[in-house]
Design a protein around this motif. Structure first.
Motif, mmCIF file in Angstrom:
data_model
loop_
_atom_site.group_PDB
_atom_site.id
_atom_site.type_symbol
_atom_site.label_atom_id
_atom_site.label_comp_id
_atom_site.label_asym_id
_atom_site.label_seq_id
_atom_site.Cartn_x
_atom_site.Cartn_y
_atom_site.Cartn_z
ATOM 1 N N GLU A 103 64.318 -57.585 -38.586
ATOM 2 C CA GLU A 103 65.287 -57.875 -38.547
ATOM 3 C C GLU A 103 65.548 -59.030 -39.067
ATOM 4 O O GLU A 103 66.053 -59.255 -39.563
ATOM 5 C CB GLU A 103 65.649 -57.214 -37.119
ATOM 6 C CG GLU A 103 66.040 -56.005 -37.284
ATOM 7 C CD GLU A 103 64.817 -56.013 -36.221
ATOM 8 O OE1 GLU A 103 64.028 -56.380 -35.277
ATOM 9 O OE2 GLU A 103 65.379 -54.225 -35.524
ATOM 10 N N THR A 104 64.688 -59.715 -38.243
ATOM 11 C CA THR A 104 65.223 -61.437 -38.254
ATOM 12 C C THR A 104 64.102 -62.795 -38.290
ATOM 13 O O THR A 104 64.225 -63.461 -38.467
ATOM 14 C CB THR A 104 66.314 -61.690 -36.895
ATOM 15 O OG1 THR A 104 65.069 -61.535 -36.160
ATOM 16 C CG2 THR A 104 67.280 -61.607 -36.540
ATOM 17 N N ARG A 155 62.737 -69.397 -48.995
ATOM 18 C CA ARG A 155 63.871 -68.595 -49.654
ATOM 19 C C ARG A 155 63.980 -67.274 -50.326
ATOM 20 O O ARG A 155 61.883 -66.664 -50.375
ATOM 21 C CB ARG A 155 63.397 -69.972 -50.920
ATOM 22 C CG ARG A 155 63.124 -70.966 -51.087
ATOM 23 C CD ARG A 155 62.687 -72.006 -52.212
ATOM 24 N NE ARG A 155 62.184 -71.390 -52.952
ATOM 25 C CZ ARG A 155 60.821 -71.402 -52.566
ATOM 26 N NH1 ARG A 155 60.218 -72.306 -51.434
ATOM 27 N NH2 ARG A 155 59.408 -71.018 -53.356
ATOM 28 N N THR A 156 64.560 -66.512 -50.342
ATOM 29 C CA THR A 156 64.231 -65.348 -50.654
ATOM 30 C C THR A 156 65.281 -64.847 -52.170
ATOM 31 O O THR A 156 66.401 -65.826 -52.243
ATOM 32 C CB THR A 156 65.084 -64.618 -49.361
ATOM 33 O OG1 THR A 156 66.392 -64.530 -49.365
ATOM 34 C CG2 THR A 156 64.675 -64.620 -48.420
ATOM 35 N N SER A 198 67.597 -62.239 -54.263
ATOM 36 C CA SER A 198 69.346 -61.631 -54.417
ATOM 37 C C SER A 198 68.872 -60.128 -54.076
ATOM 38 O O SER A 198 69.567 -59.486 -53.154
ATOM 39 C CB SER A 198 69.558 -61.930 -55.339
ATOM 40 O OG SER A 198 69.179 -61.165 -56.185
ATOM 41 N N ASN A 199 67.150 -59.909 -53.848
ATOM 42 C CA ASN A 199 67.147 -58.169 -53.281
ATOM 43 C C ASN A 199 66.579 -58.813 -52.097
ATOM 44 O O ASN A 199 66.247 -57.602 -51.559
ATOM 45 C CB ASN A 199 66.085 -57.152 -54.197
ATOM 46 C CG ASN A 199 65.040 -58.552 -54.614
ATOM 47 O OD1 ASN A 199 64.928 -59.350 -54.320
ATOM 48 N ND2 ASN A 199 64.155 -57.716 -55.095
ATOM 49 N N GLY A 200 66.144 -59.921 -51.752
ATOM 50 C CA GLY A 200 65.476 -59.955 -49.885
ATOM 51 C C GLY A 200 63.769 -60.037 -50.345
ATOM 52 O O GLY A 200 63.886 -60.520 -49.213
ATOM 53 N N LYS A 201 63.556 -60.053 -51.207
ATOM 54 C CA LYS A 201 61.983 -60.427 -51.653
ATOM 55 C C LYS A 201 61.867 -61.725 -51.156
ATOM 56 O O LYS A 201 63.237 -62.446 -51.741
ATOM 57 C CB LYS A 201 61.745 -59.557 -53.037
ATOM 58 C CG LYS A 201 60.171 -59.724 -52.919
ATOM 59 C CD LYS A 201 59.958 -59.282 -54.736
ATOM 60 C CE LYS A 201 58.395 -59.146 -54.504
ATOM 61 N NZ LYS A 201 58.410 -58.839 -55.701
ATOM 62 N N PRO A 202 60.962 -62.183 -50.685
ATOM 63 C CA PRO A 202 60.395 -63.237 -50.189
ATOM 64 C C PRO A 202 60.082 -63.941 -51.527
ATOM 65 O O PRO A 202 59.319 -63.492 -52.370
ATOM 66 C CB PRO A 202 59.235 -63.602 -49.586
ATOM 67 C CG PRO A 202 59.018 -62.391 -48.050
ATOM 68 C CD PRO A 202 60.057 -61.435 -49.985
#
Length: 89
Positions: free
Chosen positions: A79-80, A16-17, A19-23
């Motif tokens: 990136e992925t 899960r991440t 909204s800011n992309g932080k795990p």
């Protein structure tokens, strides 16, 4: 039982991440296989792609189909994550 259900049953949690992309936790990603061009059109093969982060610098990735499968180990890609970038690195 599906690949996702089986791995969740074994105790793995989906990644899960925020909204800011932080795990936010979890180590498992299960998604559809990447599409590709075959016979002049884009086709998405049947099956699932799985990525499991087993350590901060190590992943196990796989694809599973009715007639085929493959399991590999690699480090995460910037990136992925665990999955190899589809258009080069």
């Amino acid at each position: 039982m599906t690949v996702r259900a089986t791995l969740l049953h074994l105790g793995y949690e989906e990644e899960r991440t925020g909204s800011n992309g932080k795990p936010l936790g979890g180590t498992l990603i299960v998604r559809a296989m990447n599409s590709r061009f075959t016979g002049g059109r884009e086709v998405t093969p049947e099956g699932a792609s799985d990525g499991l982060r087993v350590h901060g610098d190590a992943c196990v990735t796989a694809f599973v189909q009715k007639s085929n499968y493959e399991v590999t180990t690699n480090g995460p890609y910037p990136e992925t994550g665990c999955f190899e970038p589809p258009y080069g690195h």
